[in-house]
Each structure stands twice: as structure tokens, then as C-alpha cells.
Motif scaffolding. Structure first.
Motif, mmCIF file in Angstrom:
data_model
loop_
_atom_site.group_PDB
_atom_site.id
_atom_site.type_symbol
_atom_site.label_atom_id
_atom_site.label_comp_id
_atom_site.label_asym_id
_atom_site.label_seq_id
_atom_site.Cartn_x
_atom_site.Cartn_y
_atom_site.Cartn_z
ATOM 1 N N TYR A 11 0.668 -1.364 -0.017
ATOM 2 C CA TYR A 11 0.079 0.092 0.092
ATOM 3 C C TYR A 11 0.959 1.179 0.192
ATOM 4 O O TYR A 11 1.807 1.421 0.968
ATOM 5 N N HIS A 12 0.478 2.159 -0.724
ATOM 6 C CA HIS A 12 1.312 3.348 -0.986
ATOM 7 C C HIS A 12 0.207 4.436 -0.751
ATOM 8 O O HIS A 12 -0.544 4.754 -1.661
ATOM 9 N N ARG A 13 0.537 5.382 0.240
ATOM 10 C CA ARG A 13 -0.428 6.360 0.516
ATOM 11 C C ARG A 13 -0.344 7.488 -0.664
ATOM 12 O O ARG A 13 0.645 7.877 -0.846
ATOM 13 N N GLY A 14 -1.498 7.848 -0.984
ATOM 14 C CA GLY A 14 -1.764 8.878 -1.887
ATOM 15 C C GLY A 14 -1.530 8.434 -3.457
ATOM 16 O O GLY A 14 -1.570 9.336 -4.353
ATOM 17 N N ASP A 15 -1.725 7.158 -3.846
ATOM 18 C CA ASP A 15 -1.535 6.627 -5.054
ATOM 19 C C ASP A 15 -2.781 6.494 -5.814
ATOM 20 O O ASP A 15 -2.722 6.228 -7.128
ATOM 21 N N MET A 16 -3.669 6.628 -5.065
ATOM 22 C CA MET A 16 -5.204 5.987 -5.587
ATOM 23 C C MET A 16 -5.829 7.224 -6.570
ATOM 24 O O MET A 16 -5.654 8.444 -6.111
ATOM 25 N N ASP A 17 -6.427 7.014 -7.470
ATOM 26 C CA ASP A 17 -7.145 8.042 -8.205
ATOM 27 C C ASP A 17 -8.412 8.263 -7.622
ATOM 28 O O ASP A 17 -9.207 7.504 -7.405
ATOM 29 N N ILE A 18 -8.597 9.473 -7.243
ATOM 30 C CA ILE A 18 -9.634 10.110 -6.503
ATOM 31 C C ILE A 18 -10.509 11.112 -7.121
ATOM 32 O O ILE A 18 -11.597 11.624 -6.660
ATOM 33 N N SER A 19 -10.550 10.944 -8.511
ATOM 34 C CA SER A 19 -11.302 12.006 -9.357
ATOM 35 C C SER A 19 -12.738 11.717 -9.210
ATOM 36 O O SER A 19 -13.508 12.811 -9.195
ATOM 37 N N GLU A 20 -13.119 10.539 -9.199
ATOM 38 C CA GLU A 20 -14.533 10.213 -8.797
ATOM 39 C C GLU A 20 -15.112 10.653 -7.472
ATOM 40 O O GLU A 20 -16.288 11.150 -7.453
#
Length: 76
Positions: free
Chosen positions: A5-14
Motif C-alpha cells: 500500500y502506498h498512501r496517495g497513489d489512488m485516483d480520487i477523481s470520482e
């Protein structure tokens, strides 16, 4: 597993789009309800009548649109 898990790597555009949509619907829905409430209160609860209530509601809605619309983002 936990180390992948890497904090801040997820796409949160939705999530951002949903948040902005919810805020917009809340803002404009509140303005519409407030304008309708003003119309109905002046029409039925005061001797001002329909015309004064309608004019007041339109003015309130117009001012609300001016003050609540999105401001352009400042370029830094």
C-alpha cells in the motif's frame, strides 16, 4: 501485503466529482427552497399578497445566483 500500500497513489477523481456535485446540489437546492419559502410566507402569511412575494422571491433568487456562483480560480 500491507507493505504494498502506498498512501496517495489512488485516483480520487470520482470522489472529488461526487463531493463537488453534492455541494452544488446542496447550495442550489437550499437557494431554491429559501426562495419558495419566502414566496409562500409573503403570499399566505402577510397582507403583501402574491405579487410582492413573487417579486421578493425572484430578487432573492437572483442575488443568490450572483453570490453563490463559482468564482474563477486564482492563478498563483
Amino acid at each position: 501485503m500491507a507493505s504494498e500500500y502506498h498512501r496517495g497513489d489512488m485516483d480520487i477523481s470520482e470522489q472529488v466529482a461526487t463531493f463537488n456535485l453534492f455541494n452544488g446540489l446542496t447550495k442550489w437546492g437550499s437557494l431554491a427552497i429559501a426562495s419558495m419559502l419566502l414566496l409562500l410566507v409573503l403570499w399566505f402569511c402577510t397582507p403583501a399578497g402574491f405579487l410582492a412575494g413573487f417579486i421578493s422571491a425572484v430578487v432573492m433568487f437572483g442575488l443568490g445566483v450572483v453570490f453563490l456562483r463559482e468564482k474563477p480560480a486564482a492563478d498563483h
